[in-house]
Design an enzyme around this catalytic site. Structure first.
Site, short mmCIF file in Angstrom:
data_model
loop_
_atom_site.label_atom_id
_atom_site.label_comp_id
_atom_site.label_asym_id
_atom_site.label_seq_id
_atom_site.Cartn_x
_atom_site.Cartn_y
_atom_site.Cartn_z
N LYS A 57 -4.17 -10.56 -5.61
CA LYS A 57 -5.45 -10.85 -4.96
C LYS A 57 -6.51 -9.82 -5.38
O LYS A 57 -6.19 -8.67 -5.69
CB LYS A 57 -5.31 -10.89 -3.43
CG LYS A 57 -5.49 -9.57 -2.72
CD LYS A 57 -5.69 -9.78 -1.23
CE LYS A 57 -6.00 -8.46 -0.55
NZ LYS A 57 -7.37 -7.96 -0.73
N LYS B 299 -11.08 -4.63 -3.01
CA LYS B 299 -12.16 -3.67 -3.28
C LYS B 299 -11.63 -2.29 -3.61
O LYS B 299 -12.32 -1.49 -4.21
CB LYS B 299 -13.14 -3.62 -2.10
CG LYS B 299 -12.59 -3.06 -0.82
CD LYS B 299 -13.69 -2.94 0.22
CE LYS B 299 -13.44 -3.84 1.42
NZ LYS B 299 -12.23 -3.51 2.17
N LYS C 24 0.81 -1.22 0.00
CA LYS C 24 0.00 0.00 0.00
C LYS C 24 0.85 1.27 0.00
O LYS C 24 0.37 2.33 -0.39
CB LYS C 24 -1.00 -0.01 1.17
CG LYS C 24 -2.03 -1.13 1.00
CD LYS C 24 -3.31 -0.91 1.74
CE LYS C 24 -4.31 -1.99 1.36
NZ LYS C 24 -5.62 -1.85 1.92
#
Ligand code: ATP
Ligand code: MG
Length: 328
Positions: A192, A195, A111
């Site tokens: 993966k 959302k 991230k």
């Protein structure tokens, strides 16, 4: 009765990855455990969020929990920021976590990558997650595969606190679902499904309508060749679709393989899309009903109250153990 805790971030609309890897299992577990299921909005703000979208996604996620089958009579459903003990214990656990161990977390690395200003909270996310869990004396935490590393750190922090201060925390077990634990992106089956992916085609959200589901499935990346076989190494795209199909139909991957092995890639995508729509469409009706109801607010108010009461004892114990309690 043993305790289960888990959460999902309102960082977007949950995907079928979140459903098959986490939410579906919450529903099964609520029958046999003292249950806490949280909407972790303080985790969501570790990356920038639009204020209105965050508020909407928070409410929507709560409605999706219930539409998926979480029963407020059995489980405590609540919003993290409405229970201040989470942030309070989160701070205390940050104080015993080492920067080196936080920097090793792959979610932090993923991230933070490519961001010009990396928020400090992306690094300190795991101690807050540990606090979420440890506040309730949690025995098991059902999560997807990607959260395994954070759960290991939670255990480490619990053990460290117990050893350095006082033996107050239950060291929780990680419960990772069998085959649904790692649903992959439809556009890149090496990654993966998430959302918060900026590519809408990479995931099916729990609120996508039947048409969108079929369209996204149609454009899912498959592999070279034509054979339908479960082999995540050499056929990651096909294997991901087979996995989604199998869990959606409640059958084993072997059975799914046998059923679909003589089909084309086109019909594999169609069958998988239809299986997903069969689950999501009925659930979406209940979601719409709840979104505009005061019933949802009542459930969340009651959930926050129960969670505040349940967490206050552990917070007080932790403060006492660390010397934060005033000496009179
Ligand atoms: P974000 O991209 O904002 O991190 P996310 O899709 O990863 O969103 P989280 O809220 O971080 O969702 O995770 C909620 C739960 O869903 C966790 O238990 C996590 O392990 C699980 N989960 C997330 N992605 C998947 C996936 N692709 N397959 C199975 N489980 C998943
Ligand atoms: Mg995530």
């Amino acid at each position: 009765m043993k305790t289960v805790f888990s959460g999902v971030q309102p960082s977007g609309t949950p995907t079928i990855g979140n459903y098959l890897g986490a939410i579906k299992h919450f529903v099964d577990l609520q029958k046999d455990y003292r249950s806490f299921f949280c909407i972790v909005n303080q985790h969501a703000i570790t990356v920038p969020q639009n204020k209105q979208e965050l508020q909407h996604n928070t409410r929507s996620l709560a409605a999706l929990y219930i539409a998926s089958g979480l029963d407020p009579e059995k489980a405590t459903i609540f919003i993290q920021s409405e229970v201040p003990a989470h942030a309070q214990l989160g701070w205390m656990l940050q104080c015993i976590a080492y920067i080196g161990e936080l920097e090793r977390m792959t979610q932090f690395k993923d991230k933070a990558e490519g961001r010009s200003g990396v928020p400090g909270a992306l690094l300190t996310y795991p101690p807050l997650m540990a606090a979420d869990i440890l506040l309730y004396g949690t025995d098991i935490v059902p999560v997807g595969e990607d959260q395994k590393q954070h759960l290991e750190l939670t255990r480490t922090l619990a053990e460290r606190f117990n050893q350095q201060y006082n033996d107050i925390f239950t060291v929780p077990e990680t419960k990772i679902a069998g085959s649904g634990a790692r649903i992959m992106s439809l556009q890149n089956p090496e990654k993966k499904m998430s959302k918060s992916d900026s590519n809408q085609k990479a995931f099916i959200s729990m609120l996508d309508g039947e048409k969108t589901i079929m369209k996204k499935m149609k454009s899912a990346v498959t592999d070279s060749g034509r054979e339908i076989r479960y082999d995540p190494e050499s056929k990651p795209g096909v294997s991901n679709l087979l996995t989604i199909y199998a869990i959606s139909k409640n059958i084993s991957i072997k059975e799914a393989e046998q059923k679909l092995s003589s089909e084309s890639y086109g019909s594999l995508k169609e069958e998988t899309g239809a299986a997903v729509a069969d689950i999501l469409v009925p659930l979406q009706e209940r979601h719409a009903e709840l979104m505009n109801s005061s019933e949802l607010d009542d459930i969340l108010d009651k959930g926050a109250e129960t969670a505040r009461q349940a967490s206050s004892k552990m917070l007080a114990k932790a403060e006492r153990a660390m010397g934060l309690e005033r000496k009179k």
